[in-house]
Design an enzyme around this catalytic site. Structure first.
Site, PDB file in Angstrom:
ATOM      1  N   ASP A 146       0.441  -1.173  -0.203  1.00  0.00           N
ATOM      2  CA  ASP A 146      -0.366  -0.252   0.410  1.00  0.00           C
ATOM      3  C   ASP A 146       0.669   1.166   0.219  1.00  0.00           C
ATOM      4  O   ASP A 146       0.531   2.059  -0.503  1.00  0.00           O
ATOM      5  CB  ASP A 146      -0.419  -0.042   1.380  1.00  0.00           C
ATOM      6  CG  ASP A 146      -2.433  -0.063   1.051  1.00  0.00           C
ATOM      7  OD1 ASP A 146      -3.146  -0.872  -0.243  1.00  0.00           O
ATOM      8  OD2 ASP A 146      -2.988   0.211   1.757  1.00  0.00           O
ATOM      9  N   CYS A 200     -13.825 -10.648 -17.596  1.00  0.00           N
ATOM     10  CA  CYS A 200     -14.835  -9.733 -17.065  1.00  0.00           C
ATOM     11  C   CYS A 200     -15.876  -9.739 -18.243  1.00  0.00           C
ATOM     12  O   CYS A 200     -16.882 -10.162 -17.899  1.00  0.00           O
ATOM     13  CB  CYS A 200     -15.342  -8.474 -16.851  1.00  0.00           C
ATOM     14  SG  CYS A 200     -14.343  -7.865 -15.159  1.00  0.00           S
ATOM     15  N   CYS A 203     -19.809  -8.711 -18.519  1.00  0.00           N
ATOM     16  CA  CYS A 203     -20.793  -9.142 -17.568  1.00  0.00           C
ATOM     17  C   CYS A 203     -20.379  -7.116 -16.666  1.00  0.00           C
ATOM     18  O   CYS A 203     -19.332  -6.592 -17.269  1.00  0.00           O
ATOM     19  CB  CYS A 203     -20.028  -9.905 -16.202  1.00  0.00           C
ATOM     20  SG  CYS A 203     -20.257  -9.734 -14.116  1.00  0.00           S
ATOM     21  N   CYS A 206     -20.953  -4.744 -11.043  1.00  0.00           N
ATOM     22  CA  CYS A 206     -20.651  -4.509 -10.185  1.00  0.00           C
ATOM     23  C   CYS A 206     -21.071  -2.981  -9.993  1.00  0.00           C
ATOM     24  O   CYS A 206     -21.270  -2.701  -9.849  1.00  0.00           O
ATOM     25  CB  CYS A 206     -18.989  -4.946 -10.340  1.00  0.00           C
ATOM     26  SG  CYS A 206     -18.624  -4.405 -11.256  1.00  0.00           S
ATOM     27  N   CYS A 226     -17.076   6.689  -3.358  1.00  0.00           N
ATOM     28  CA  CYS A 226     -17.232   5.020  -3.097  1.00  0.00           C
ATOM     29  C   CYS A 226     -17.521   5.524  -1.326  1.00  0.00           C
ATOM     30  O   CYS A 226     -16.556   6.018  -1.256  1.00  0.00           O
ATOM     31  CB  CYS A 226     -15.695   5.146  -3.528  1.00  0.00           C
ATOM     32  SG  CYS A 226     -15.111   3.333  -2.903  1.00  0.00           S
ATOM     33  N   CYS A 253     -16.283  -0.717   2.013  1.00  0.00           N
ATOM     34  CA  CYS A 253     -17.613  -1.521   1.432  1.00  0.00           C
ATOM     35  C   CYS A 253     -17.565  -3.262   0.228  1.00  0.00           C
ATOM     36  O   CYS A 253     -15.685  -2.637  -0.248  1.00  0.00           O
ATOM     37  CB  CYS A 253     -18.257  -0.536   0.305  1.00  0.00           C
ATOM     38  SG  CYS A 253     -19.361  -1.114  -0.491  1.00  0.00           S
ATOM     39  N   CYS A 256     -19.400  -4.573  -4.807  1.00  0.00           N
ATOM     40  CA  CYS A 256     -18.777  -4.606  -6.298  1.00  0.00           C
ATOM     41  C   CYS A 256     -18.225  -5.942  -5.582  1.00  0.00           C
ATOM     42  O   CYS A 256     -18.229  -6.587  -7.089  1.00  0.00           O
ATOM     43  CB  CYS A 256     -18.129  -3.619  -6.360  1.00  0.00           C
ATOM     44  SG  CYS A 256     -16.674  -2.803  -5.413  1.00  0.00           S
ATOM     45  N   CYS A 260     -19.196 -10.135  -7.434  1.00  0.00           N
ATOM     46  CA  CYS A 260     -18.671 -10.938  -8.599  1.00  0.00           C
ATOM     47  C   CYS A 260     -18.423 -11.976  -8.960  1.00  0.00           C
ATOM     48  O   CYS A 260     -18.616 -13.062  -8.031  1.00  0.00           O
ATOM     49  CB  CYS A 260     -17.960 -10.222  -8.656  1.00  0.00           C
ATOM     50  SG  CYS A 260     -16.511 -10.548  -9.699  1.00  0.00           S
TER      51      CYS A 260
END
Ligand code: B12
Ligand code: SF4
Ligand code: SF4
Length: 360
Positions: A146, A200, A203, A206, A226, A253, A256, A260
């Site tokens: 991070d 993906c 689709c 999300c 978000c 959260c 999304c 999936c």
């Protein structure tokens, strides 16, 4: 020489597995095409108040836009991923109006930054030890979870760890997307893995499921909208027009990722530190409200939840109560409306109004 370097690759992968990582790979340090989108994302203001993402070098160029700006010596990026999923419900499966949601990644007994970095440093040590003698004097390595000026997901894609989903998360075909990433930059030029192909397809679950429309288009997220940003990174008051969409989220959260299809059969982690602390899975909102500052420090000691201050957690809880349609919370909201923090007071009044308006 090529075979010696090839051996280093194998040693790195074995070390990653031994350190408990579920996937690993090697990407070139060169600029990938996805990074071209980064300056536009910053210019559009999608980073919100996360000013560290906008750091620039002496030429005024965004540091994160290219590794050449921050680590010109880097030739390869080792990317390691660890599964943090545990066998507990998804946020989309629980509907108790007395309870809120803390994001899956934050249930853990140890802050993932510490736990992933500890494991990553084992891989870094193995890499350093395995580097051929002639590379040792100038060998440079840096490990980040991070915290480095690196758009980690781009390198994860090119290391073959997973593809970047339309929700912008890295998805591994076998493990899903409940993955933490760690990267090791190295001056060693290692053969790269193949990038993970995008699976993906057609689709768009999300994008449709995001309650605040934060995924503006495939692969493009506006942090300002978000819930993860609003509940964790945003200080002070949360814009009123986004509060209803926050539902009962109090920290982060998962929606999304919950929706999936690649997470439908996501395996559980074998790392013991990701087992949830007591009370954090679908926590009682009343418990969170009544927590004293001392209890907050004790319950969330060495937890990612500490990133949000005690006051911001209370602000989030007030909003979650406002979205609960549960009038039993009115007395607690009255207490919060007298809180010493202004955004807590203001959020509690908003929640009170919402509850009385929706249930009268
Ligand atoms: C800032 C940040 C956030 C911000 C912004 C998120 C974001 N999407 O950028 C906020 C606070 C919202 C956030 C939320 C979360 N985060 Co976060 N976050 C970061 C951090 C520190 C930097 C990310 C960054 O640079 N963003 C800038 C944008 C531009 O980059 P990006 O979204 O990765 O976008 C690239 C692609 O989308 C891409 N792209 C690819 N294809 C295409 C195609 C087109 C057409 C376009 C336009 C763009 C495009 O372009 C971008 C690069 O320029 C990273 C760690 C790191 N150093 O990388 C963790 C990280 C991304 N977060 C992580 C996690 C776990 C989360 C949450 C799940 C936490 C939670 N449950 O609440 C959520 C997920 C929300 C989501 N859908 O992304 C993990 C992700 C692991 C994974 N499997 O992908 C990371 C890698 C941390 C870690 N070390 O494990 N996060
Ligand atoms: S984390 Fe939640 S708010 Fe953020 S993009 Fe995903 S669904 Fe939307
Ligand atoms: S929900 Fe669908 S579109 Fe979104 S990341 Fe998963 S597979 Fe991709």
């Amino acid at each position: 020489m090529a075979s010696q370097i090839g051996a280093v690759r194998d040693i790195i992968k074995r070390a990653a597995e031994a350190a408990g990582f579920d996937a690993s790979g090697i990407a070139p340090a060169a600029d990938a095409s996805e990074l071209k989108h980064f300056p536009g994302w910053i210019a559009a203001g999608h980073a919100g108040e996360m000013k560290y993402l906008e750091a620039r070098d002496e030429h005024g160029d965004l540091k994160r836009g290219s590794l050449a700006r921050v680590a010109p010596w880097a030739r390869s990026v080792v990317v390691c991923a660890i599964n943090y999923n545990t066998a507990h419900p998804y946020s989309t499966q629980v509907h108790d109006p007395g309870r809120g949601w803390i994001s899956r990644y934050a249930w853990s007994r140890e802050d993932y930054h510490d736990s992933v970095l500890r494991r990553l440093q084992k891989v870094e040590a193995a890499l350093r030890q395995a580097a051929p003698a002639e590379f040792q004097p100038a060998l440079t390595t840096r490990s980040y979870v991070d915290t480095g000026p690196v758009v980690e997901r781009v390198y994860a894609k090119y290391a073959g760890v997973g593809w970047i989903g339309k929700n912008t998360c890295i998805i591994n075909q076998k493990k899903g997307s409940w993955l933490f990433l760690g990267v090791i930059l190295t001056s060693l030029e290692l053969a790269s893995d193949l990038p993970a192909p995008d699976r993906c397809g057609t689709c768009t679950r999300c994008i449709e499921a995001c309650p605040t429309d934060a995924i503006l288009a495939p692969y493009q997220l506006d942090s300002n909208k978000c819930i993860s940003y609003l509940t964790i990174e945003k200080r002070g008051s949360i814009p009123e027009d986004l509060r209803a969409g926050m539902g009962r989220h109090v920290f982060g959260c998962d929606i999304c990722q919950d929706v999936c299809p690649w997470n439908r059969k996501a395996p559980a982690s074998s790392a013991p530190e990701f087992e949830p602390r007591p009370g954090l899975v679908n926590p009682a909102l009343a418990w969170l409200t009544e927590m004293s500052p001392e209890e907050f420090r004790a319950v969330f000691r060495r937890s990612p939840v500490r990133r949000t201050k005690h006051s911001d957690l209370r602000r989030n809880v007030a909003i979650a109560m406002g979205n609960s349609a549960n009038r039993d919370f009115l007395p607690l909201l009255d207490q919060l409306a007298a809180d010493e923090d202004e955004s807590v007071r203001e959020s509690a009044l908003w929640a009170r109004n919402r509850l009385t308006a929706s249930t009268d």
